[in-house]
Design an enzyme around this catalytic site. Structure first.
Site, PDB file in Angstrom:
ATOM      1  N   CYS A 142       0.859  -1.181   0.000  1.00 56.31           N
ATOM      2  CA  CYS A 142       0.000   0.000   0.000  1.00 56.31           C
ATOM      3  C   CYS A 142       0.894   1.229   0.000  1.00 56.31           C
ATOM      4  O   CYS A 142       1.437   1.608   1.050  1.00 56.31           O
ATOM      5  CB  CYS A 142      -0.929   0.000   1.213  1.00 56.31           C
ATOM      6  SG  CYS A 142      -1.976   1.473   1.301  1.00 56.31           S
ATOM      7  N   GLY A 143       1.046   1.851  -1.162  1.00 53.22           N
ATOM      8  CA  GLY A 143       1.911   3.015  -1.265  1.00 53.22           C
ATOM      9  C   GLY A 143       1.380   4.215  -0.511  1.00 53.22           C
ATOM     10  O   GLY A 143       2.123   4.903   0.190  1.00 53.22           O
ATOM     11  N   HIS A 144       0.074   4.478  -0.637  1.00 49.96           N
ATOM     12  CA  HIS A 144      -0.464   5.643   0.070  1.00 49.96           C
ATOM     13  C   HIS A 144      -0.381   5.429   1.574  1.00 49.96           C
ATOM     14  O   HIS A 144      -0.124   6.371   2.339  1.00 49.96           O
ATOM     15  CB  HIS A 144      -1.904   5.937  -0.388  1.00 49.96           C
ATOM     16  CG  HIS A 144      -2.967   5.296   0.439  1.00 49.96           C
ATOM     17  ND1 HIS A 144      -3.439   4.015   0.196  1.00 49.96           N
ATOM     18  CD2 HIS A 144      -3.653   5.745   1.526  1.00 49.96           C
ATOM     19  CE1 HIS A 144      -4.370   3.715   1.089  1.00 49.96           C
ATOM     20  NE2 HIS A 144      -4.519   4.739   1.902  1.00 49.96           N
ATOM     21  N   GLY A 198      -0.558   4.533  -4.778  1.00 47.04           N
ATOM     22  CA  GLY A 198       0.894   4.565  -4.651  1.00 47.04           C
ATOM     23  C   GLY A 198       1.608   3.405  -5.310  1.00 47.04           C
ATOM     24  O   GLY A 198       2.464   3.587  -6.186  1.00 47.04           O
ATOM     25  N   SER A 199       1.261   2.176  -4.919  1.00 47.88           N
ATOM     26  CA  SER A 199       1.892   1.005  -5.535  1.00 47.88           C
ATOM     27  C   SER A 199       1.472   0.870  -6.996  1.00 47.88           C
ATOM     28  O   SER A 199       2.258   0.417  -7.833  1.00 47.88           O
ATOM     29  CB  SER A 199       1.518  -0.259  -4.759  1.00 47.88           C
ATOM     30  OG  SER A 199       1.970  -0.179  -3.428  1.00 47.88           O
TER      31      SER A 199
END
Length: 354
Positions: free
Chosen positions: A111-113, A278-279
């Protein structure tokens, strides 16, 4: 609509809430508040514990901590678009913390965010010391590996976060998928999770709020159609395999720095990412670099359906047969701190989803 009203054993949960480019992230530190621990020596093992022997990322087994997840994502305390994470110990002393990411359906591998929000939280809360001006790295162990959130600071305030992901790997190109709108071709890339990309126009759609029901329907359809496809299987096993998100994008005029796109990412069981993902942005960078559209010094401007922006670039020093290292930059802001409680007389229990 979920009608499960089981009563969690835990009746009080403290959270710190952030949003990253509009996407919520609810942080729960398991070391605080007497919450149940998760067995395992690594973050990946702890995620496997939560999923259970017969569970998967969108169908975890019942348990005390999963009851907490449901309490926080379901109404009236949450909503179907809620996202968050349990802060757990890192795999070793090389990282500051570990995290188990969760959403309305279960647990994700990346989870990028959320990584950006955790970086801001770690610095804002004093968990990781930072100067008033300059950058500080927060190293975080996630189920897909070790990632870094570089927190940018000016006069004592967090002004942005850059997320360095695990390598992005293109696994398939132009895979035909039969949909209700006809057969379309999709590209597949892994960037901590498996993402499928296609132009929304291939389905006769555009990336706008009015089209969200159709975009979600298409995302669910494509994810189901690719279940078990070889390009979605990770060499490290089922824990990292399977389509997590479907990215429906449209081209916008290039900026002086590079390509610009708008997207909706439909992940898990029809959840919409309010941020540019994000990802997923890492996956898009991997695909654009593979196409030759992202030069060594170019920047992808990646917009969400709500108009927020991430910028991303390929880190050439990290490229090679094992994938392309990417940096994604955005902003994360605290929205509140909460003590959620469950009244013993509340018949709704952990709540419901619409």
């Amino acid at each position: 609509m979920s009608t499960r009203h089981a009563r969690p054993a835990v009746t009080a949960v403290r959270t710190a809430d952030y949003h990253t480019a509009g996407e919520p992230f609810r942080i729960v530190d398991l070391a605080v508040g007497g919450l149940p621990p998760v067995a395992g020596d690594t973050v990946a093992e702890r995620r496997a514990t939560l999923l259970g022997p017969a569970g998967d990322g969108t169908s975890p087994r019942p348990g005390p901590l999963d009851d907490v997840r449901r309490l926080l994502v379901q109404e009236p305390r949450g909503h179907a678009g809620m996202y968050g994470g349990f802060v757990v110990p890192p795999d070793d002393d090389g990282a500051h913390l570990g995290v188990l990411f969760w959403h309305k359906d279960g647990y994700s591998t990346a989870c990028g965010h959320g990584t950006m929000a955790l970086g801001a939280w770690a610095v804002d809360s004093g968990r990781v010391a930072a100067r008033a001006d300059g950058d500080v790295q927060v190293r975080i162990d996630v189920p897909s590996g070790r990632v870094t959130a570089t927190v940018h600071r000016t006069t004592g305030r967090t002004t942005g976060v850059t997320f360095r992901n695990v390598p992005a790997v293109v696994t398939a190109r132009k895979v035909p998928v039969a949909t209700g709108a006809g057969t379309v071709e999709v590209d597949i890339a892994y960037a901590g999770a498996c993402y499928v990309s296609l132009p929304a126009s291939a389905l006769g759609l555009s990336v706008e709020r009015a089209a969200l029901p159709e975009l979600v329907r298409a995302g669910r359809e494509i994810r189901a159609a690719l279940a078990g496809h070889p390009a979605t299987l990770h060499p490290d096993g089922p824990g990292l395999s399977g389509v997590y998100g479907v990215i429906l994008y449209e081209e916008l005029p290039d900026t002086p720095s590079g390509p610009r796109q708008r997207n909706v990412t439909v992940f898990a069981d029809g959840q919409i990412d309010r941020s540019p993902c994000g990802s997923g942005t890492s996956a898009r960078i991997g695909l654009l670099a593979d196409e030759g559209r992202l030069a060594a010094d170019a920047v992808l401007t990646h917009e969400s359906v709500v108009g927020t922006v991430f910028t991303g670039r390929a880190v050439r020093a990290g490229s090679g047969p094992d994938g392309l290292v990417t940096d994604v930059t955005g902003t994360a802001h605290r929205t509140g701190e909460h003590l959620f409680t469950l009244d013993p007389d509340d018949g709704l229990g952990a709540g419901f989803l619409l």
